[in-house]
Structures are given as C-alpha cells and as structure tokens.
Design a protein around this motif. Sequence first.
Motif, short mmCIF file in Angstrom:
data_model
loop_
_atom_site.label_atom_id
_atom_site.label_comp_id
_atom_site.label_asym_id
_atom_site.label_seq_id
_atom_site.Cartn_x
_atom_site.Cartn_y
_atom_site.Cartn_z
N ALA A 42 -9.67 6.09 33.92
CA ALA A 42 -10.66 6.53 34.13
C ALA A 42 -10.78 7.46 32.42
N SER A 43 -11.56 6.74 31.53
CA SER A 43 -10.94 7.67 29.66
C SER A 43 -11.61 8.46 29.36
N ARG A 44 -11.35 9.71 28.49
CA ARG A 44 -12.32 10.76 28.53
C ARG A 44 -13.09 10.74 26.83
N TYR A 45 -11.88 9.47 26.31
CA TYR A 45 -12.02 8.95 25.07
C TYR A 45 -12.56 7.77 24.59
N MET A 46 -13.37 7.23 25.22
CA MET A 46 -13.93 6.33 24.94
C MET A 46 -14.90 6.21 25.02
N ARG A 47 -16.04 5.16 24.56
CA ARG A 47 -17.61 5.90 24.07
C ARG A 47 -18.27 5.72 25.75
N GLY A 48 -19.21 6.62 25.80
CA GLY A 48 -19.39 6.83 26.98
C GLY A 48 -18.61 7.70 27.89
N GLY A 49 -17.93 8.24 27.00
CA GLY A 49 -16.54 8.86 27.94
C GLY A 49 -16.74 10.64 27.31
N SER A 50 -16.60 11.53 27.90
CA SER A 50 -16.61 13.26 27.43
C SER A 50 -15.60 13.87 27.89
N ARG A 51 -15.31 15.10 27.14
CA ARG A 51 -13.71 15.64 27.65
C ARG A 51 -14.63 17.24 27.64
N ALA A 52 -16.06 17.28 28.09
CA ALA A 52 -16.70 18.55 27.86
C ALA A 52 -16.25 19.48 28.46
N GLY A 53 -15.45 19.32 29.54
CA GLY A 53 -15.39 20.57 30.75
C GLY A 53 -13.94 20.97 30.78
N LEU A 54 -13.20 20.47 29.48
CA LEU A 54 -12.51 21.02 28.73
C LEU A 54 -12.41 22.57 28.40
N ALA A 55 -11.61 23.76 28.87
CA ALA A 55 -12.02 25.15 28.95
C ALA A 55 -11.95 25.46 27.33
#
Length: 488
Positions: free
Chosen positions: A113-126
């Motif tokens: 499960a990738s945060r860094y590909m198209r469709g993914g997001s790392r928005a939850g990082l504080a």
Amino acid sequence: MIPFRNEAGNLAALHDQLSVALIRRDFEVIVVDDSDDEETRPLLRELCRRDRRWTVILRPIEEQSGLGTAVVAGIAAARGDAVCVMDGDLQHPPEIVPKLLAKVQEGADLAVASRYMRGGSRAGLAGPSRLWVSRACTWLAHLIFAETRRTSDPLTGFFCCRRRHVAGLELRPMGFKILLELLVCAPRLSVVDVPFVFAARQAGESKASTRQGVLFLNHLLSLFFYVPGSARWLKHTLVTGCGLAVFSALLYTLLRGGLPPIPSWVIAAAATLGCGIAFQQATSFRALARRNELDDSRFHYPFAIVASLGFFTLMALVVLPGRHALLGMAVLAQSFGVLLTAGLDHPRLKPRIQSRLPLPTLDLHGVARRLGAQHAFWVPAWMTFETPHLNGLGKLVTQQLVAAAGRSGQPALVVERQSARPQPRLNIETSSALIIPKLDDRSEIVAVAVLTRRGRHPFRQHDLDQAMAWIGSSHLWVDLEAPLVAVQ
C-alpha cells in the motif's frame, strides 16, 4: 497482523471496519500487544472473547523490542495463505486490505500500500517536518538499496504477502520498517503497489520519535553489513574506489622510483587485485562475486580475467609506442577494465552469457561431494520408523534428532568428540553431521537431508550455511522426487 501499543481508542472502530471489509472472506486477526496503559489489554481480551477470529499475543516488558519484532512474532503465529500487516491506529484504512489481497491472489508475491504513487496521499502525516523526513528516508532507502526500488513506498507499514515467502525467514528489523527488511532480504519477490490515502490519526498518540529515526539509520547499516547481497552498487563503488586509490598511489610511487612502466603496472594491478579479494572475503562484501545465484561466482573470476587482459592490452598500446603521461594512461586503462567488468556483470548481459554456458544441476551426492561428506541421505518427513541409514552413525545422529528437525524445520550442526578432555594432538578425528529440512513451494517440510563427516576437520557454520543454500534452491535439484536416497 496488527502490532498494537496503547490504541484503546481505536480498537472498536478497527474491529468494525475490518469485519465489514472482509465480510465474505475467511480470515483471522492477530494482534501483538505491547501496551503499557490500563485500558488496551482488558479491551483486547474482551474482544477476543466475543470474536474468535481475533487472537492477541500479550508480550511482557522484557520482550517488547519494537514494532518490527512485534510484526515478526505475529507473522510466525499466522496460519493463513496470505498475511497482511497494518497499523492499529486507523491511518491504514481497512478497506484497502481486500485490494492488497486481490493483487496477491492475482500472482504478486508482495502487495504494498503506497502513499507515493498516483492515487495515493500522505495527507495524514502530522506537519511538514514529518512529510519531509518521510520523503528523505524513502529517498535514502532507494538510493542505497536497489532492492527497494520495486515499490514507490518501501517504508510503509501496510502490505500483504504470501505466507510461504516469509515463513522461516529470520528477519531482524529495527524500529518500524519491517517492509524495508523484507524487500532487502527477499529480493526475488515480485512486488505490486496499491495506492492508498494515509489517514489522519483519530485517537491516541503517534509513536514516531527521534529514537525511531536513530533506529532507522541503524537498520540501514545493519542491512548493509549483515546482508551480503544488498546494496551491490554501493559496495562495488567502495571496492572499485579503494582499488583505484591503491593502484594510483602504488603506480605513482613505483614510477617515481624509476621502475619501468610495465613492471610498475603489473605490481600495482596485483596489489589492486589483492585489495579486491580482501574485500570479497569480508562477510559484508562476499556476495559481490555472485548475483543471488549459488554458482554465480563461477563466472565472476573468468570475467575478471577477461577484464584484466582488456586493460593490460590498452595499457600496452598507449605506453609502448612512445612517451606519454604514464600515470594518466595507466589509470585510464584500469578504469577501462573496471567498466568492462561492470559491463559483463550487467543484469541484461550476464544472463545471456550464462545461458550459453553449461550450468550444473545438484543432487544430494553433489552437495556431499562439495562439502566433503562421507555419507548423505534423505529421510522423508513422514517417516516415523527407524531408517537403516542411521544405524551405523551411533549417537551422532538419532531418529529423534531427525524427527525433531522434520517437525520444527530447524537445521542443526552436530559435532561429537570422543572425550571431554583437551587433546594434545591436532590430528584427532571428529564426527560431525548436518541435518537440514527441505521445504517445498508451500513452505511445507517434505524431507530431511543428513550429511555426515568424520575427519580432522568437522563441519562448521559455513558448511551449514552452504548446504542450506544449496538444498533450499529447488530449481537446481534433480533428485527431489526420490527423497530416500543414500550416498556414500
């Protein structure tokens, strides 16, 4: 498989969301809990009582050595065909689990499960600082270890894999990055990314800290030094750089001392070769002579000889006709040899060369001959009665010892001396044996190999490691259909 620590506020929602996401599937949930609050463990016990699909492993304080080891403990307790690892704070959405499992069922060995590909997001990082640190650590892992480039997010803690690929694999993760350990230690697994949105934490506190950053750097060092096949390009760079430094310094010194160019080159090149061999004898660099193939070192040294002839020829051509800048020409020639070696070792070229050369197949007789064993035989895992091959071995290898290896899957090195007293003589014969289980493609034990030796030099740990590597490579074996084979 969910590592848990003080996540009481997320437990009920996690249970409900997983139950909905996996409603049509047969599954189990294994929670490895390191909580030290007063709420989480009572809630986990109550949940496991109400839902038999949930199992909790409560680790005592002395066994709580981090999230990575918690994941290892959970994987060891798993029983399903596939294992999915996720956090218990709901930042890893449970609805992604079926998507990961679908990729594994379609043929992937590992779904990430990738945060860094198209469709993914790392928005939850504080905060932006954690985002920057996350990207920097990912870039560093990709830079050092080519094995991690199979996925865009090698540091995620959310992935799914076939259990047989990790069963029996002794992982030593530090901190949170269990996937990094798996990617480096199992470089042949096929990997597929699945995009997901890293959600914001709903309850509890983040476990990220400066200490975890230090553990991550220690983990990188551990993988570099203790996984010989890892970071090949960086290790090649270190070996090459040191070799060229030794070559240049020694050649310059010899030329300044008045020695003719060709003898100076021979001496400097021999010193460079010795430097390279010394590096390859070190544990961390031992795999540079092969590329994850048991017999790959058969081709490394012939390639090195071809490269040496190439740069010696170039050296002679540029030096003998007239006066030139000898040091510059010699370094140019040596660099040409290094490039030639690298070209022959390229993953696209090397298999083509090897395909035109005969490769040996292995059987137990071949392994026994390579290790210097006098006796070798298979014992089927299902055999519970005494086998005739064990009768002549005395107390060295017993039926109970072989049966224990067949049940546990743990190999053994046995060394037997006739007396407990220190012996003044060096030419005393010692009996030794290797007992190694053989696994099939489903990681099930099908047979146990027994190899014995009697002589002045008993089996050592290196012999056990070699035998395990050979016996574990099914694609090289020819006698697997007849496990009860005796060789003398």
